[in-house]
Design a protein around this motif. Structure first.
Motif, PDB file in Angstrom:
ATOM      1  N   SER A  54       0.832  -1.209   0.000  1.00  0.00           N
ATOM      2  CA  SER A  54       0.000   0.000   0.000  1.00  0.00           C
ATOM      3  C   SER A  54       0.862   1.252   0.000  1.00  0.00           C
ATOM      4  CB  SER A  54      -0.937   0.000   1.213  1.00  0.00           C
ATOM      5  OG  SER A  54      -0.208   0.019   2.429  1.00  0.00           O
ATOM      6  N   ASP A 101       1.590   9.081   6.446  1.00  0.00           N
ATOM      7  CA  ASP A 101       0.134   9.168   6.303  1.00  0.00           C
ATOM      8  C   ASP A 101      -0.530   7.822   6.586  1.00  0.00           C
ATOM      9  OD1 ASP A 101       0.458  11.791   5.598  1.00  0.00           O
ATOM     10  OD2 ASP A 101       0.184  11.479   3.440  1.00  0.00           O
ATOM     11  N   ILE A 102      -0.001   6.767   5.979  1.00  0.00           N
ATOM     12  CA  ILE A 102      -0.604   5.444   6.151  1.00  0.00           C
ATOM     13  C   ILE A 102      -0.336   4.902   7.547  1.00  0.00           C
ATOM     14  CG2 ILE A 102      -0.525   3.048   5.331  1.00  0.00           C
ATOM     15  CD1 ILE A 102      -0.082   4.083   2.538  1.00  0.00           C
ATOM     16  N   ASP A 103       0.839   5.202   8.091  1.00  0.00           N
ATOM     17  CA  ASP A 103       1.185   4.727   9.423  1.00  0.00           C
ATOM     18  C   ASP A 103       0.202   5.252  10.458  1.00  0.00           C
ATOM     19  OD1 ASP A 103       2.937   3.197  11.043  1.00  0.00           O
ATOM     20  OD2 ASP A 103       3.813   5.043  11.825  1.00  0.00           O
ATOM     21  N   ALA A 104      -0.218   6.505  10.299  1.00  0.00           N
ATOM     22  CA  ALA A 104      -1.168   7.103  11.234  1.00  0.00           C
ATOM     23  C   ALA A 104      -2.514   6.379  11.186  1.00  0.00           C
ATOM     24  CB  ALA A 104      -1.357   8.581  10.909  1.00  0.00           C
ATOM     25  N   LYS A 105      -2.901   5.930   9.985  1.00  0.00           N
ATOM     26  CA  LYS A 105      -4.184   5.237   9.835  1.00  0.00           C
ATOM     27  C   LYS A 105      -4.110   3.796  10.335  1.00  0.00           C
ATOM     28  CE  LYS A 105      -5.304   7.990   5.748  1.00  0.00           C
ATOM     29  NZ  LYS A 105      -5.562   7.946   4.280  1.00  0.00           N
ATOM     30  N   MET A 106      -2.930   3.188  10.251  1.00  0.00           N
ATOM     31  CA  MET A 106      -2.783   1.773  10.572  1.00  0.00           C
ATOM     32  C   MET A 106      -2.226   1.530  11.967  1.00  0.00           C
ATOM     33  SD  MET A 106      -3.909   0.397   7.827  1.00  0.00           S
ATOM     34  CE  MET A 106      -3.404  -1.316   8.000  1.00  0.00           C
ATOM     35  N   GLU A 107      -2.016   2.581  12.720  1.00  0.00           N
ATOM     36  CA  GLU A 107      -1.369   2.455  14.026  1.00  0.00           C
ATOM     37  C   GLU A 107      -2.105   1.492  14.942  1.00  0.00           C
ATOM     38  OE1 GLU A 107       0.319   5.290  17.654  1.00  0.00           O
ATOM     39  OE2 GLU A 107      -0.821   6.155  15.998  1.00  0.00           O
ATOM     40  N   SER A 109      -3.979  -1.094  14.242  1.00  0.00           N
ATOM     41  CA  SER A 109      -3.920  -2.496  13.831  1.00  0.00           C
ATOM     42  C   SER A 109      -2.509  -3.064  13.870  1.00  0.00           C
ATOM     43  CB  SER A 109      -4.488  -2.657  12.410  1.00  0.00           C
ATOM     44  OG  SER A 109      -3.746  -1.870  11.501  1.00  0.00           O
ATOM     45  N   THR A 113       4.175  -0.698   7.981  1.00  0.00           N
ATOM     46  CA  THR A 113       4.108   0.180   6.811  1.00  0.00           C
ATOM     47  C   THR A 113       5.513   0.502   6.304  1.00  0.00           C
ATOM     48  OG1 THR A 113       4.063   2.148   8.245  1.00  0.00           O
ATOM     49  CG2 THR A 113       1.941   1.235   7.545  1.00  0.00           C
TER      50      THR A 113
END
Length: 240
Positions: A54, A101-107, A109, A113
């Motif tokens: 991703s 950006d993605i790390d903030a959303k997936m933190e 779970s 990333t």
């Protein structure tokens, strides 16, 4: 997982990647890990990717958007950047921003990333250069002392490169060394798989030739068998 490797030689640049991506033993797919950007005769840039799919796909989408932007400048587009160093900086900044950006959303779970890239190429009038871009956006450059860079599952394929790779070796020998490096990785790690993508960038031509090596390819299979036989023969001849 994946395995990608790039060689920086006097005659040119050779890039190789596998195409396997897996999210568990029952979720295996094929995705391209090698991306070429060309303005024939003016510049050619190759990007190899490893890590979170991703992150790498989003980063490449943003890189393409910047290239296609009608208001693109040398500060935003890798196809307008004045040097390969600037290209590496643009790719590194994009990768780091996407990862954050993605790390903030997936933190929540706790999904990894992490992602890295190899960036290599040449612009007309400039030198061939190759960089390994880390997840944080910083990078290192291939040198005469270390003319190859690896990302992904690199440990199985590194020994042969350490022993044989030199900047003055021929492109054909470089191709052979890289394929044997990949063969060693394929045999030792199931998360790396075929087909393989191979690209060659000739010095000062600013164009790339690309080929795909499918599973069961007779040349690759023959080379793999000969390498196994050579290793077994060498093993039996060593006296201790």
């Amino acid at each position: 997982m994946t395995y990608c490797v790039g060689l920086l030689l006097n005659e040119g640049i050779v890039l190789l990647s596998d195409t396997r991506t897996n999210a568990g033993l029952d979720n295996i797919a094929t995705y391209r890990k090698m991306f070429l950007f060309e303005d024939p005769g003016e510049r050619v840039i190759g990007i190899l990717t490893a890590g979170s799919l991703s992150v790498t796909q989003t980063a490449l989408a943003r890189i393409r958007e910047a290239i296609d932007d009608t208001e693109a400048t040398s500060e935003t587009s890798i196809m307008l950047a004045p040097t390969m160093l600037k290209v590496a900086e643009l790719v590194g900044n994009t990768l780091a921003t996407v990862r954050q950006d993605i790390d903030a959303k997936m933190e929540a779970s706790k999904v990894s990333t992490s992602a890295s890239m190899i960036v290599a190429g040449q612009r007309r009038g400039g030198a061939m250069r190759m960089f390994l871009v880390y997840p944080e956006g910083n990078f290192i450059e291939a040198t005469e002392d270390t003319p190859f860079l690896q990302i992904g599952e690199h440990k199985y394929g590194k020994p042969i490169l350490d022993r044989v790779v030199r900047m003055d070796m021929s492109l054909e020998d470089a191709r052979k060394a890289m394929l044997l490096s990949m063969d060693s990785t394929l045999r030792s790690n199931l998360s790396v798989g075929m087909p393989l993508d191979l690209a060659v960038i000739l010095k000062d031509e600013c164009t790339a030739t690309r080929s795909r090596i499918a599973k069961g390819d007779p040349e690759f299979s023959r080379m793999s068998q000969m390498w196994s036989e050579a290793l077994r023969d060498g093993f039996t001849k060593i006296q201790i």
